[in-house]
Scaffold this active site. Structure first.
Site, PDB file in Angstrom:
ATOM      1  N   ASP A 137      -9.065   2.303 -35.683  1.00 20.62           N
ATOM      2  CA  ASP A 137      -8.251   3.367 -36.269  1.00 20.62           C
ATOM      3  C   ASP A 137      -8.808   3.778 -37.627  1.00 20.62           C
ATOM      4  OD1 ASP A 137      -6.974   1.854 -38.412  1.00 20.62           O
ATOM      5  OD2 ASP A 137      -5.783   0.880 -36.859  1.00 20.62           O
ATOM      6  N   ILE A 138      -8.286   4.854 -38.150  1.00 23.23           N
ATOM      7  CA  ILE A 138      -8.854   5.467 -39.345  1.00 23.23           C
ATOM      8  C   ILE A 138      -8.821   4.550 -40.561  1.00 23.23           C
ATOM      9  CG2 ILE A 138      -6.695   6.549 -40.092  1.00 23.23           C
ATOM     10  CD1 ILE A 138      -8.426   9.068 -40.741  1.00 23.23           C
TER      11      ILE A 138
END
Length: 242
Positions: free
Chosen positions: A119-120
């Site tokens: 994820d970011i």
């Protein structure tokens, strides 16, 4: 004995992805028991599937790239305001420690698929590949390849929380596969997972009273992040196997 599509059998045997299999069949590069296969044809699990030498040549030309993903980059397609990790794959960003004889070519960016997202807000080892065999090995439904993470946390672990992290939690109404979770130091846990649900580690930690402050993937199967600098990349070496 039940017959299934040849492309499915090929994918299950790790020969290629189903999409690649259909492409090879269309080109006449696949034989079943010595007879050239046709698209949509079915076969049994006991039948012999062989590939034309053109397949090996094409597969060997496909690259797999390892990136040490920084925060604020998305793993897959570009999103509003965020840059995809593939943008890091440039000649200038190639790690100086990469000993692969391959030369960087922008054609290598075509068809690169993310094989296991981060994820970011997470960092560490990200795999992008043109090779359907690699993608299936890492993210196929039956994949058992381990992914190892170092996770910095805060909060008070609920009683029995460590045991729950290892083998007692469910997400989205489904029991998770057994994990390996242990303390590395006072505020850092080591996770080894064999699956990758969306934001799985963060959600697991929330269930036992912890908040994730930082998450870094350091290993996928037998391939280590090691000393690959943040924001740089290298090719998967010919001798490396996940």
């Amino acid at each position: 004995m039940e017959k299934v599509r040849i492309s499915k059998l090929m994918a299950e045997r790790g020969m290629c992805s189903r999409r690649e299999a259909d492409s090879y069949i269309e080109r006449g590069w696949v034989k079943v028991d010595g007879v050239v296969a046709t698209l949509g044809e079915r076969a049994t699990a006991s039948q012999t599937i062989t590939l034309d030498k053109n397949v090996a040549s094409q597969q060997s030309a496909r690259v797999t790239i390892l990136i040490n993903k920084p925060m604020a980059y998305v793993s897959g397609q570009a999103e509003d305001g965020y840059t995809p990790a593939v943008a890091l794959i440039t000649a200038a960003n190639r790690s100086r420690t990469d000993r692969s004889p391959l030369r960087f070519d922008r054609n290598q960016l075509r068809g690169l698929a993310v094989a296991g997202r981060l994820d970011i807000d997470s960092t560490g080892l990200l795999v992008l590949t043109q090779d359907g065999r690699v993608a299936r090995t890492l993210i196929g439904e039956d994949s058992e390849v381990e992914k190892e993470y170092l996770v910095r946390v805060q909060g008070k672990l609920r009683p029995g929380g460590l045991e729950l992290l290892n083998e007692g939690l469910s997400l989205d109404g489904k029991r998770l596969k057994r994990a390996q979770v242990q303390w590395q130091n006072d505020d850092q846990l080591r996770f080894v997972l064999r699956e990758g649900k969306k934001r799985q580690i963060r959600r697991m930690c929330e269930l036992v009273g912890l908040t994730v402050l930082g998450l870094k993937r350091v290993r996928i199967g037998q391939v280590m992040l090691a000393d690959l600098p943040v924001g740089q990349w290298r090719y998967l070496a010919a001798h490396e196997r996940f």
